[in-house]
Write a protein that holds these residues in place. Structure first.
Motif, short mmCIF file in Angstrom:
data_model
loop_
_atom_site.label_atom_id
_atom_site.label_comp_id
_atom_site.label_asym_id
_atom_site.label_seq_id
_atom_site.Cartn_x
_atom_site.Cartn_y
_atom_site.Cartn_z
N GLY A 130 0.71 -1.34 -0.03
CA GLY A 130 0.01 0.04 -0.05
C GLY A 130 0.80 1.12 -0.22
N ASP A 131 2.09 1.06 -0.75
CA ASP A 131 2.75 2.44 -0.74
C ASP A 131 2.11 3.44 -1.60
OD1 ASP A 131 5.81 0.45 -0.80
OD2 ASP A 131 4.77 1.31 0.87
N THR A 132 2.40 4.70 -1.26
CA THR A 132 1.67 5.58 -1.96
C THR A 132 2.91 6.65 -2.58
OG1 THR A 132 1.73 7.25 0.02
CG2 THR A 132 -0.25 5.98 -0.23
N PHE A 133 2.09 7.16 -3.80
CA PHE A 133 3.43 7.95 -4.77
C PHE A 133 2.26 9.20 -5.14
CE2 PHE A 133 6.44 4.58 -4.82
CZ PHE A 133 5.71 3.54 -4.84
N TYR A 134 3.06 10.36 -5.31
CA TYR A 134 2.60 11.42 -5.84
C TYR A 134 3.23 12.14 -6.81
CZ TYR A 134 -0.08 10.79 -1.45
OH TYR A 134 -0.92 10.09 -0.47
N ARG A 135 2.45 12.96 -7.75
CA ARG A 135 3.25 13.82 -8.81
C ARG A 135 3.60 15.06 -7.91
NH1 ARG A 135 3.54 14.21 -14.41
NH2 ARG A 135 2.37 12.28 -14.39
N GLU A 136 4.83 15.52 -8.43
CA GLU A 136 5.28 16.64 -7.64
C GLU A 136 4.60 17.65 -7.43
OE1 GLU A 136 8.59 16.18 -6.38
OE2 GLU A 136 8.16 18.25 -5.37
N PRO A 137 3.62 18.25 -8.41
CA PRO A 137 2.80 19.36 -8.04
C PRO A 137 1.68 19.20 -6.82
CG PRO A 137 2.81 19.09 -10.43
CD PRO A 137 3.54 17.93 -9.58
N VAL A 138 1.45 18.00 -6.37
CA VAL A 138 0.40 17.74 -5.64
C VAL A 138 0.95 17.07 -4.20
CG1 VAL A 138 -1.16 17.22 -7.42
CG2 VAL A 138 -0.22 15.30 -6.19
N LYS A 139 2.10 17.03 -4.35
CA LYS A 139 2.85 16.37 -2.82
C LYS A 139 2.65 17.39 -1.81
CE LYS A 139 6.52 13.41 -4.73
NZ LYS A 139 7.94 13.48 -4.98
N GLY A 140 2.24 16.71 -0.63
CA GLY A 140 2.04 17.47 0.50
C GLY A 140 0.62 18.26 0.82
N ARG A 141 -0.13 17.93 -0.43
CA ARG A 141 -1.44 18.54 -0.55
C ARG A 141 -2.42 17.42 -0.57
NH1 ARG A 141 -3.18 21.94 -4.41
NH2 ARG A 141 -1.47 21.11 -5.98
N PHE A 142 -2.14 16.43 -1.45
CA PHE A 142 -3.22 15.46 -1.66
C PHE A 142 -2.72 14.21 -0.88
CE2 PHE A 142 -4.63 16.86 -6.33
CZ PHE A 142 -4.87 18.18 -5.66
N THR A 143 -3.61 13.37 -0.64
CA THR A 143 -3.68 12.27 0.34
C THR A 143 -4.32 10.97 -0.48
OG1 THR A 143 -2.89 13.43 2.26
CG2 THR A 143 -3.44 11.10 2.19
N ILE A 144 -3.74 9.91 -0.90
CA ILE A 144 -4.61 9.02 -1.37
C ILE A 144 -4.56 7.84 -0.34
CG2 ILE A 144 -2.44 7.77 -2.30
CD1 ILE A 144 -4.37 6.91 -4.82
N SER A 145 -5.93 7.16 0.08
CA SER A 145 -6.09 6.08 0.70
C SER A 145 -6.96 5.02 0.37
CB SER A 145 -6.40 6.91 2.10
OG SER A 145 -7.74 7.25 2.01
N ARG A 146 -7.06 3.91 0.94
CA ARG A 146 -7.82 2.99 0.48
C ARG A 146 -8.86 2.43 1.76
NH1 ARG A 146 -4.92 -0.90 -3.07
NH2 ARG A 146 -3.49 -0.94 -1.13
N ASP A 147 -9.77 2.25 1.48
CA ASP A 147 -10.97 1.63 2.50
C ASP A 147 -11.26 0.28 2.00
OD1 ASP A 147 -12.95 0.70 4.34
OD2 ASP A 147 -13.62 2.98 4.67
N THR A 148 -10.43 -0.69 2.58
CA THR A 148 -10.89 -2.11 1.90
C THR A 148 -12.31 -2.60 2.24
OG1 THR A 148 -8.34 -2.73 2.45
CG2 THR A 148 -10.26 -4.58 2.20
N ALA A 149 -12.90 -2.21 3.35
CA ALA A 149 -14.27 -2.66 3.67
C ALA A 149 -15.32 -1.98 2.62
CB ALA A 149 -14.59 -2.16 5.13
N LYS A 150 -14.95 -0.76 2.37
CA LYS A 150 -15.72 -0.02 1.26
C LYS A 150 -15.39 -0.38 -0.01
CE LYS A 150 -17.62 3.35 4.83
NZ LYS A 150 -17.59 4.94 4.94
N ASN A 151 -14.29 -1.06 -0.32
CA ASN A 151 -13.83 -1.27 -1.62
C ASN A 151 -13.56 0.24 -2.34
OD1 ASN A 151 -12.68 -3.21 -3.21
ND2 ASN A 151 -14.40 -3.52 -4.53
#
Length: 122
Positions: free
Chosen positions: A58-79
């Motif tokens: 579940g490692d996360t990666f971000y394009r430079e313009p959004v680093k520090g502002r966007f956060t991606i996450s996953r909720d397995t129970a809700k798919n």
């Protein structure tokens, strides 16, 4: 067949926040890397964030313009995969899409949904 429905977009002022949702059907999200892309009319779709599969920790990666502002996450129970966007800028205005790939450094293999439109404007 794995498919996605994106939602959560809207009109927000610069500096504001939104949370986008990507609900999956047809398979379990844990098996795949899930990417958020965005597209502005007349420009190519670009990836902005990715969360790797459960097997890839579940490692996360971000394009430079959004680093520090966007956060991606996953909720397995809700798919569902989320994209929390903060400190939004006018240049974040775009239609946002999600897509699955085998890894975050490989091309997505799912078809594009309708996306969700984000407009950042005062």
């Amino acid at each position: 067949q794995l498919q996605f429905v994106e939602s959560g977009g809207g009109l927000v002022q610069p500096g504001g926040s939104l949370r986008l949702s990507c609900v999956a059907s047809g398979s379990t999200l844990d098996y795949y890397a899930i990417n958020w892309f965005r597209q502005v009319p007349g420009k190519e779709r670009e990836g902005v964030a990715c969360i790797s599969s459960r097997d890839d920790h579940g490692d996360t990666f971000y394009r430079e313009p959004v680093k520090g502002r966007f956060t991606i996450s996953r909720d397995t129970a809700k798919n569902t995969v989320y994209l929390q966007m903060t400190a939004l800028k006018p240049e974040d205005t775009a239609v946002y899409y999600c897509a699955a790939s085998s890894r975050c450094d490989t091309r997505p293999f799912t078809t594009w949904g309708q996306g969700t439109r984000v407009t950042v404007s005062s």
